[in-house]
Motif scaffolding. Structure first.
Motif, PDB file in Angstrom:
ATOM      1  N   ILE A 163       0.837  -1.200   0.000  1.00  0.00           N
ATOM      2  CA  ILE A 163       0.000   0.000   0.000  1.00  0.00           C
ATOM      3  C   ILE A 163       0.873   1.251   0.000  1.00  0.00           C
ATOM      4  O   ILE A 163       0.613   2.212  -0.724  1.00  0.00           O
ATOM      5  CB  ILE A 163      -0.973  -0.015   1.197  1.00  0.00           C
ATOM      6  CG1 ILE A 163      -1.943  -1.181   1.050  1.00  0.00           C
ATOM      7  CG2 ILE A 163      -1.726   1.303   1.308  1.00  0.00           C
ATOM      8  CD1 ILE A 163      -2.823  -1.408   2.240  1.00  0.00           C
ATOM      9  N   ARG A 164       1.934   1.233   0.803  1.00  0.00           N
ATOM     10  CA  ARG A 164       2.844   2.380   0.848  1.00  0.00           C
ATOM     11  C   ARG A 164       3.504   2.599  -0.508  1.00  0.00           C
ATOM     12  O   ARG A 164       3.626   3.733  -0.987  1.00  0.00           O
ATOM     13  CB  ARG A 164       3.903   2.175   1.929  1.00  0.00           C
ATOM     14  CG  ARG A 164       4.883   3.330   2.033  1.00  0.00           C
ATOM     15  CD  ARG A 164       5.818   3.177   3.208  1.00  0.00           C
ATOM     16  NE  ARG A 164       6.562   1.931   3.188  1.00  0.00           N
ATOM     17  CZ  ARG A 164       7.841   1.826   2.799  1.00  0.00           C
ATOM     18  NH1 ARG A 164       8.496   2.894   2.408  1.00  0.00           N
ATOM     19  NH2 ARG A 164       8.442   0.671   2.812  1.00  0.00           N
ATOM     20  N   HIS A 165       3.910   1.519  -1.149  1.00  0.00           N
ATOM     21  CA  HIS A 165       4.553   1.640  -2.462  1.00  0.00           C
ATOM     22  C   HIS A 165       3.573   2.171  -3.513  1.00  0.00           C
ATOM     23  O   HIS A 165       3.953   2.981  -4.367  1.00  0.00           O
ATOM     24  CB  HIS A 165       5.133   0.305  -2.909  1.00  0.00           C
ATOM     25  CG  HIS A 165       6.242  -0.189  -2.033  1.00  0.00           C
ATOM     26  ND1 HIS A 165       7.258   0.618  -1.581  1.00  0.00           N
ATOM     27  CD2 HIS A 165       6.489  -1.412  -1.507  1.00  0.00           C
ATOM     28  CE1 HIS A 165       8.084  -0.087  -0.818  1.00  0.00           C
ATOM     29  NE2 HIS A 165       7.629  -1.327  -0.761  1.00  0.00           N
ATOM     30  N   LEU A 166       2.336   1.724  -3.457  1.00  0.00           N
ATOM     31  CA  LEU A 166       1.337   2.244  -4.389  1.00  0.00           C
ATOM     32  C   LEU A 166       1.055   3.718  -4.134  1.00  0.00           C
ATOM     33  O   LEU A 166       0.863   4.496  -5.079  1.00  0.00           O
ATOM     34  CB  LEU A 166       0.047   1.426  -4.299  1.00  0.00           C
ATOM     35  CG  LEU A 166       0.118   0.022  -4.887  1.00  0.00           C
ATOM     36  CD1 LEU A 166      -1.173  -0.744  -4.593  1.00  0.00           C
ATOM     37  CD2 LEU A 166       0.379   0.073  -6.371  1.00  0.00           C
ATOM     38  N   LEU A 167       1.040   4.114  -2.858  1.00  0.00           N
ATOM     39  CA  LEU A 167       0.861   5.530  -2.540  1.00  0.00           C
ATOM     40  C   LEU A 167       2.053   6.365  -3.017  1.00  0.00           C
ATOM     41  O   LEU A 167       1.877   7.497  -3.486  1.00  0.00           O
ATOM     42  CB  LEU A 167       0.643   5.714  -1.037  1.00  0.00           C
ATOM     43  CG  LEU A 167      -0.705   5.220  -0.509  1.00  0.00           C
ATOM     44  CD1 LEU A 167      -0.711   5.241   1.014  1.00  0.00           C
ATOM     45  CD2 LEU A 167      -1.836   6.055  -1.066  1.00  0.00           C
ATOM     46  N   GLN A 168       3.249   5.808  -2.907  1.00  0.00           N
ATOM     47  CA  GLN A 168       4.432   6.507  -3.425  1.00  0.00           C
ATOM     48  C   GLN A 168       4.325   6.684  -4.942  1.00  0.00           C
ATOM     49  O   GLN A 168       4.630   7.754  -5.467  1.00  0.00           O
ATOM     50  CB  GLN A 168       5.703   5.729  -3.096  1.00  0.00           C
ATOM     51  CG  GLN A 168       6.102   5.771  -1.661  1.00  0.00           C
ATOM     52  CD  GLN A 168       7.319   4.900  -1.394  1.00  0.00           C
ATOM     53  OE1 GLN A 168       7.603   3.962  -2.138  1.00  0.00           O
ATOM     54  NE2 GLN A 168       8.014   5.203  -0.324  1.00  0.00           N
ATOM     55  N   LEU A 169       3.884   5.642  -5.633  1.00  0.00           N
ATOM     56  CA  LEU A 169       3.734   5.730  -7.083  1.00  0.00           C
ATOM     57  C   LEU A 169       2.648   6.732  -7.453  1.00  0.00           C
ATOM     58  O   LEU A 169       2.829   7.531  -8.382  1.00  0.00           O
ATOM     59  CB  LEU A 169       3.417   4.356  -7.676  1.00  0.00           C
ATOM     60  CG  LEU A 169       3.250   4.307  -9.190  1.00  0.00           C
ATOM     61  CD1 LEU A 169       4.502   4.802  -9.893  1.00  0.00           C
ATOM     62  CD2 LEU A 169       2.902   2.904  -9.630  1.00  0.00           C
ATOM     63  N   ALA A 170       1.536   6.716  -6.731  1.00  0.00           N
ATOM     64  CA  ALA A 170       0.465   7.681  -6.999  1.00  0.00           C
ATOM     65  C   ALA A 170       0.965   9.111  -6.762  1.00  0.00           C
ATOM     66  O   ALA A 170       0.651  10.022  -7.542  1.00  0.00           O
ATOM     67  CB  ALA A 170      -0.749   7.383  -6.118  1.00  0.00           C
ATOM     68  N   GLY A 171       1.743   9.304  -5.701  1.00  0.00           N
ATOM     69  CA  GLY A 171       2.317  10.625  -5.447  1.00  0.00           C
ATOM     70  C   GLY A 171       3.260  11.044  -6.556  1.00  0.00           C
ATOM     71  O   GLY A 171       3.256  12.202  -6.992  1.00  0.00           O
ATOM     72  N   ALA A 172       4.064  10.100  -7.039  1.00  0.00           N
ATOM     73  CA  ALA A 172       4.997  10.412  -8.126  1.00  0.00           C
ATOM     74  C   ALA A 172       4.246  10.762  -9.406  1.00  0.00           C
ATOM     75  O   ALA A 172       4.625  11.701 -10.121  1.00  0.00           O
ATOM     76  CB  ALA A 172       5.941   9.240  -8.367  1.00  0.00           C
ATOM     77  N   VAL A 173       3.172  10.037  -9.709  1.00  0.00           N
ATOM     78  CA  VAL A 173       2.389  10.331 -10.905  1.00  0.00           C
ATOM     79  C   VAL A 173       1.801  11.738 -10.806  1.00  0.00           C
ATOM     80  O   VAL A 173       1.854  12.522 -11.768  1.00  0.00           O
ATOM     81  CB  VAL A 173       1.280   9.273 -11.116  1.00  0.00           C
ATOM     82  CG1 VAL A 173       0.292   9.717 -12.175  1.00  0.00           C
ATOM     83  CG2 VAL A 173       1.887   7.938 -11.504  1.00  0.00           C
ATOM     84  N   ALA A 174       1.266  12.069  -9.629  1.00  0.00           N
ATOM     85  CA  ALA A 174       0.670  13.399  -9.447  1.00  0.00           C
ATOM     86  C   ALA A 174       1.721  14.497  -9.571  1.00  0.00           C
ATOM     87  O   ALA A 174       1.512  15.494 -10.271  1.00  0.00           O
ATOM     88  CB  ALA A 174      -0.027  13.475  -8.089  1.00  0.00           C
ATOM     89  N   VAL A 175       2.864  14.317  -8.919  1.00  0.00           N
ATOM     90  CA  VAL A 175       3.896  15.357  -8.926  1.00  0.00           C
ATOM     91  C   VAL A 175       4.536  15.483 -10.308  1.00  0.00           C
ATOM     92  O   VAL A 175       4.789  16.596 -10.778  1.00  0.00           O
ATOM     93  CB  VAL A 175       4.955  15.081  -7.830  1.00  0.00           C
ATOM     94  CG1 VAL A 175       6.119  16.046  -7.942  1.00  0.00           C
ATOM     95  CG2 VAL A 175       4.322  15.170  -6.450  1.00  0.00           C
ATOM     96  N   VAL A 176       4.788  14.365 -10.981  1.00  0.00           N
ATOM     97  CA  VAL A 176       5.370  14.427 -12.326  1.00  0.00           C
ATOM     98  C   VAL A 176       4.389  15.094 -13.290  1.00  0.00           C
ATOM     99  O   VAL A 176       4.788  15.925 -14.108  1.00  0.00           O
ATOM    100  CB  VAL A 176       5.779  13.022 -12.828  1.00  0.00           C
ATOM    101  CG1 VAL A 176       6.100  13.026 -14.311  1.00  0.00           C
ATOM    102  CG2 VAL A 176       6.977  12.509 -12.045  1.00  0.00           C
ATOM    103  N   GLY A 177       3.107  14.765 -13.177  1.00  0.00           N
ATOM    104  CA  GLY A 177       2.105  15.390 -14.051  1.00  0.00           C
ATOM    105  C   GLY A 177       1.995  16.886 -13.828  1.00  0.00           C
ATOM    106  O   GLY A 177       2.014  17.671 -14.776  1.00  0.00           O
ATOM    107  N   LEU A 178       1.889  17.287 -12.573  1.00  0.00           N
ATOM    108  CA  LEU A 178       1.801  18.720 -12.266  1.00  0.00           C
ATOM    109  C   LEU A 178       3.110  19.437 -12.579  1.00  0.00           C
ATOM    110  O   LEU A 178       3.107  20.548 -13.098  1.00  0.00           O
ATOM    111  CB  LEU A 178       1.437  18.920 -10.794  1.00  0.00           C
ATOM    112  CG  LEU A 178       0.022  18.521 -10.400  1.00  0.00           C
ATOM    113  CD1 LEU A 178      -0.146  18.602  -8.887  1.00  0.00           C
ATOM    114  CD2 LEU A 178      -0.993  19.387 -11.101  1.00  0.00           C
ATOM    115  N   GLY A 179       4.216  18.785 -12.245  1.00  0.00           N
ATOM    116  CA  GLY A 179       5.521  19.387 -12.508  1.00  0.00           C
ATOM    117  C   GLY A 179       5.774  19.587 -13.983  1.00  0.00           C
ATOM    118  O   GLY A 179       6.381  20.584 -14.391  1.00  0.00           O
TER     119      GLY A 179
END
Length: 92
Positions: A61-77
């Motif tokens: 779950i933590r790894h999936l949350l990390q990936l979701a955070g990365a997707v959000a930050v990479v998209g916004l960035g």
């Protein structure tokens, strides 16, 4: 050694996030790595907040949350990077 792992994980998460996002991202690879690190930290914070930061075995779950955070930050960035880079090209 912690910084080295953060860079490696950020790099991998950033690349996976770029592969998940539709279209072409225009930020350089070093910025993708930074965005991946920020996304991983964000995912860890959310995992701690909901109480799944440290479990027995693999923390899926933590790894999936990390990936979701990365997707959000990479998209916004990428959007911010494109706007900033586009403005600089118009000014020169």
């Amino acid at each position: 050694m912690g910084w080295l792992w953060a860079i490696i994980v950020g790099f991998v998460l950033g690349l996976i996030a770029r592969a998940i996002l539709p279209g072409k991202q225009h930020q350089p690879l070093w910025l993708t790595t930074v965005f991946g690190i920020i996304g991983a930290v964000l995912g860890n914070a959310v995992a701690s907040w909901i109480g799944v930061h440290d479990t027995k075995g693999v923390d899926w779950i933590r790894h999936l949350l990390q990936l979701a955070g990365a997707v959000a930050v990479v998209g916004l960035g990428d959007m911010v990077y494109s706007m900033v880079r586009g403005n600089k090209r118009q000014m020169t």
